[in-house]
Scaffold this active site. Structure first.
Site, PDB file in Angstrom:
ATOM      1  CB  SER A  33      -0.955  -0.046   1.194  1.00  9.26           C
ATOM      2  OG  SER A  33      -1.997   0.888   1.052  1.00  9.26           O
TER       3      SER A  33
ATOM      4  CG  ASP B 209      -7.211  -1.642  -3.837  1.00  2.00           C
ATOM      5  OD1 ASP B 209      -7.873  -1.018  -2.996  1.00  2.00           O
ATOM      6  OD2 ASP B 209      -5.990  -1.851  -3.728  1.00  2.00           O
TER       7      ASP B 209
ATOM      8  CG  HIS C 170      -6.022  -1.898  -0.129  1.00  2.54           C
ATOM      9  ND1 HIS C 170      -5.417  -1.174  -1.134  1.00  2.54           N
ATOM     10  CD2 HIS C 170      -5.320  -1.646   1.006  1.00  2.54           C
ATOM     11  CE1 HIS C 170      -4.391  -0.504  -0.623  1.00  2.54           C
ATOM     12  NE2 HIS C 170      -4.316  -0.773   0.669  1.00  2.54           N
TER      13      HIS C 170
END
Length: 336
Positions: A154, A282, A310
């Site tokens: 991320s 996502d 995600h």
């Protein structure tokens, strides 16, 4: 006959979520709350505190239960965590377990303020923090004789990509290969997506619930650092970044920060083998914002499965285990 790596890679690149876990939100939330990316005992860490060049500190967690043959001679896997993540994050535990099984070293550097203790300087961390990433990697490189591989998840994935973009050819002297998992490489697209609808009510609130108290503690450390009332009124990440993240890290505002911090425009500058893995459902990273093959250089490979959420990629029967994400990602890295 297909190798284990080929099978893992195929499953990651074409991941199909289980029928009982429909949609990107479910595929994001369930693995984070209930998923377990490994069998057996959870990894155990030993922490080192490093003094930074600007008089601050960061905490780095090293795998303590490693089966490394000889630490100096074992490969080192470095994991950069996501927004408000730590070595307790589900993905960090999964990658650390992989390293344990392989006899590798493993290190997770915490971005400033994420290790459980407020850092000292009038700054925190951000998605384009490539200078911090570079300093950390250079220091870790001196600890091993074997290859150093890096994974960013991320926010950490975007920051890692920005480092490789800025260093270009010199990155190869530090990192053999790297991967970015669920990285928001277009920060504006991701920032606006998280501020709408369901995302605003769940993820936006979750992040602000953690980030605002840290920012207020930082203000207590450094009175006058920013406008307290503006921070308290911030209802989304755009407003938070405008009053806190951007000015504290040398940006003119959120728009400047998101533009200069995004990895997507510079992917063709990367000169080491790099995997960029993003699920197309996502919730944080809109599919329309993902790069196409013609937008990246020959050193960058794109995996963009339709499902996965995600940092999710759950698989199997209910209650399901996460996909062997470390096996697939690390298999790709080792092969390159």
């Amino acid at each position: 006959m297909s190798t284990a790596f080929e099978l893992a890679a195929a499953s990651a690149a074409t991941h199909v979520a289980p029928w009982w876990l429909p949609g990107g939100n479910a595929q994001t939330i369930w693995p984070a709350l209930r998923g377990r990316g490994f069998d057996g005992t959870a990894p155990r860490f030993e922490r080192e505190r490093w003094a930074t060049p600007d008089g601050d500190f960061i905490d780095v967690d090293f795998l303590a239960t490693s089966n490394a043959r000889d630490e100096a001679n074992a490969p080192l896997l470095v994991l950069f965590h996501g927004l408000e993540g730590s070595s307790r994050s589900h993905y960090a535990q999964a990658f650390a377990h992989w390293a344990t099984q392989q006899g590798w070293q493993f290190a997770l550097p915490h971005f400033r303020g994420c290790s459980g203790e407020l850092n000292l300087a009038p700054r925190a961390y951000h998605s384009g923090d490539f200078e911090e990433v570079g300093w950390i990697l250079a220091r870790l490189r001196t600890r091993v004789r074997q290859p150093l591989l890096a994974v960013g998840v991320s926010l950490g994935g975007n920051a890692l990509l920005r480092w490789a973009e800025e260093t270009e050819g010199s990155a190869a002297a530090v990192v053999r290969a790297m991967a970015a998992v669920s990285a928001p490489i277009d920060l504006a697209a991701g920032g606006h997506a998280i501020a709408r609808g369901f995302n605003r009510q769940i993820y936006n609130r979750m992040f602000l619930r953690s980030m605002k108290p840290k920012a207020l503690a930082k203000l207590a450390q450094h009175p006058g650092l920013f406008d307290r009332e503006r921070l308290l009124a911030a209802a989304d990440l755009y407003a938070f970044d405008d009053v806190f993240t951007a000015p504290l890290h040398g940006f003119k505002g959120t728009d400047d920060y998101w533009a200069r911090g995004s990895a997507k425009p510079h992917l063709a500058r990367i000169r080491i083998p790099t995997l960029v893995l993003n699920a197309r459902n996502d919730p944080f990273v809109p599919a329309a914002s993902l790069p196409q093959p013609h937008e990246v250089g020959r050193h960058v490979s794109l995996w963009q499965p339709a499902q996965g959420g995600h940092v999710g990629f759950a698989a199997g029967r209910f209650p399901g285990r996460r996909l062997g994400l470390p096996e697939a990602v690390m298999g790709w890295l080792q092969a390159h």
